[in-house]
Design a protein around this motif. Structure first.
Motif, PDB file in Angstrom:
ATOM      1  N   ARG A   1      13.868  -8.545   0.186  1.00 33.39           N
ATOM      2  CA  ARG A   1      13.946  -8.196   1.603  1.00 33.39           C
ATOM      3  C   ARG A   1      14.990  -7.124   1.881  1.00 33.39           C
ATOM      4  O   ARG A   1      14.972  -6.484   2.934  1.00 33.39           O
ATOM      5  CB  ARG A   1      14.271  -9.438   2.434  1.00 33.39           C
TER       6      ARG A   1
ATOM      7  N   GLN B   1       5.314  -0.471  -1.966  1.00 29.96           N
ATOM      8  CA  GLN B   1       6.621  -0.230  -2.584  1.00 29.96           C
ATOM      9  C   GLN B   1       6.832  -1.087  -3.820  1.00 29.96           C
ATOM     10  O   GLN B   1       7.953  -1.205  -4.318  1.00 29.96           O
ATOM     11  CB  GLN B   1       7.746  -0.479  -1.575  1.00 29.96           C
TER      12      GLN B   1
ATOM     13  N   GLN C   1      12.890  -0.180   4.028  1.00 28.55           N
ATOM     14  CA  GLN C   1      11.489   0.027   4.399  1.00 28.55           C
ATOM     15  C   GLN C   1      11.072   1.472   4.164  1.00 28.55           C
ATOM     16  O   GLN C   1      11.743   2.409   4.603  1.00 28.55           O
ATOM     17  CB  GLN C   1      11.284  -0.325   5.874  1.00 28.55           C
TER      18      GLN C   1
ATOM     19  N   ALA D   1       8.547  -7.448   0.383  1.00 35.35           N
ATOM     20  CA  ALA D   1       8.584  -5.987   0.274  1.00 35.35           C
ATOM     21  C   ALA D   1       7.143  -5.498   0.323  1.00 35.35           C
ATOM     22  O   ALA D   1       6.254  -6.122  -0.254  1.00 35.35           O
ATOM     23  CB  ALA D   1       9.257  -5.544  -1.021  1.00 35.35           C
ATOM     24  N   PRO D   2       6.882  -4.378   0.993  1.00 35.97           N
ATOM     25  CA  PRO D   2       5.495  -3.908   1.137  1.00 35.97           C
ATOM     26  C   PRO D   2       4.839  -3.651  -0.218  1.00 35.97           C
ATOM     27  O   PRO D   2       5.491  -3.170  -1.159  1.00 35.97           O
ATOM     28  CB  PRO D   2       5.655  -2.606   1.929  1.00 35.97           C
TER      29      PRO D   2
END
Length: 371
Positions: free
Chosen positions: A290, A332, A294, A328-329
């Motif tokens: 986290r 990524q 971003q 996390a996306p």
């Protein structure tokens, strides 16, 4: 699939040494063959390796660290002012110990453009340009490892007043190293780093204090050290790190999740990507992800173990990637083996066929998840 490093399917760096190369290194150590003959054996093995990397579907290639005995000491020993010396003990892993070697600072630390690793990189780059066209990836140990592994009494008192006094020269040496590799054509470098993993372990922190290291605030100090080195690096140079928990003959050292260091490591240090080991419960959960900014940086999930030849369950691995994407996306994230297959020339306990099956599995899973 990503066309820029870190790639969706990536690797940490080292591969098992082929039997012919092991034999040549043994013969060289005993004076049976000379430096030139050893280099021929290394060149042959690396040429075969990069073709296998391409055949496995990788977009990048390393030289497997085939010209090294150790993942870190060979580089450190090539720095000005640094010697690799014999100690009365090795590095203790679970049930096994390495050869008794350590770092000694005997003069001002520096990086000269005659460092042998520059030649190793140029040879890899030229080979790939002639053959597979893959992106050359080159690994060097992080400066934090040199600091963390220093034994008491191994800094020349006439050169430096103590551990803190080496920092400025260490920063300059690494900035010069980055510039030299960049000028040689490197666009994908990796700093291999055990120190951050050891900061997650109370056991290893206690050992560090016994070596005279001030562990209070050490994550912040290491983040500052690394950012001083990375400051001003070229925009088209990707620098990642691999956080290793110990990898010698399929054993390990450090246990503990990334939570104690994640905010500094992921959120503060200006790396472009992070290869994080997640092949066992010793690494904890994905919650520390986290802290990944971003839209910036990539975390390469080391979900495929190099410590055994048994293949992972593909669906279970995909599920773990999905679990990581809650913190996390997915765009990524990427996938790799958790470490190299041979951080030292002894190598891990699996076969070459098993090694390549692992690499093909990484490529297949990544292609399915990110295509």
């Amino acid at each position: 699939m990503s066309t820029d490093p870190p790639f969706r399917a990536d690797i940490v760096g080292s591969f098992l040494r082929p039997p012919a190369l092991k034999a040549a290194r043994e013969q060289h150590a005993h004076g049976v063959i000379d430096d030139e003959a050893l280099q021929v054996a290394e060149d042959t093995a690396i040429t075969e390796l990069v073709q296998k990397e391409s055949d496995a579907g990788l977009r990048l290639a390393t030289d497997g660290e085939f010209r090294r005995s150790w993942w870190h000491f060979d580089f450190f020993g090539g720095l000005d002012g640094v010697d690799i010396v014999e100690l009365d003990h090795g590095i203790q892993f679970q049930g096994v110990q390495t050869k008794p070697r350590g770092v000694e600072i005997n003069g001002p630390i520096g990086f000269s453009r005659n460092h042998p690793f520059l030649g190793h990189f140029r040879t890899l780059k030229d080979l790939l340009e002639r053959t597979t066209g893959a992106t050359p990836k080159f690994t060097i140990p992080s400066p934090t490892v040199l600091d963390f592994r220093l034994e008491p009494g191994h800094i020349d008192s006439q050169t430096y007043s103590g551990r803190d006094a080496i920092v400025d020269d260490l920063v300059t040496a690494y900035r010069n190293a980055i510039a030299a590799f960049y000028d040689a054509g490197a666009r994908y470098l990796q700093f291999d780093d055990t120190a951050w993993a050891y900061l997650c372990s109370d056991v290893e922190l206690e050992k560090a204090r016994d070596r005279g290291i001030q562990t209070d605030g050490i994550a912040e100090r290491y983040a500052s050290l690394l950012n001083r080195i990375l400051d001003g690096k070229p925009d088209d140079l990707v620098v990642t790190t691999h956080v290793c928990r110990g990898n010698f003959r399929s054993t390990w050292i450090s246990s503990g999740g990334y939570e104690p260091v994640a905010e500094q490591l992921l959120g503060v240090v200006d790396y472009d990507g992070y290869f994080l080991e997640y092949d066992s419960d010793r690494a904890g959960g994905f919650e520390p992800l986290r802290f990944l900014p971003q839209g910036e940086k990539t975390v390469v999930l080391g979900l495929i173990t190099t410590k055994s030849g048994e293949l992972e369950n593909i669906e279970a691995t995909k599920k773990r990637i999905d679990e990581a994407s809650a913190f996390a996306p997915l765009e990524q994230l990427a996938l790799s083996p958790q470490c190299g297959f041979a951080s030292t020339e002894e190598g891990n306990v699996l076969t070459e066929d098993e090694q390549w099956a692992k690499i093909r599995e990484v490529v297949a899973i990544a292609d399915d998840v990110w295509r």
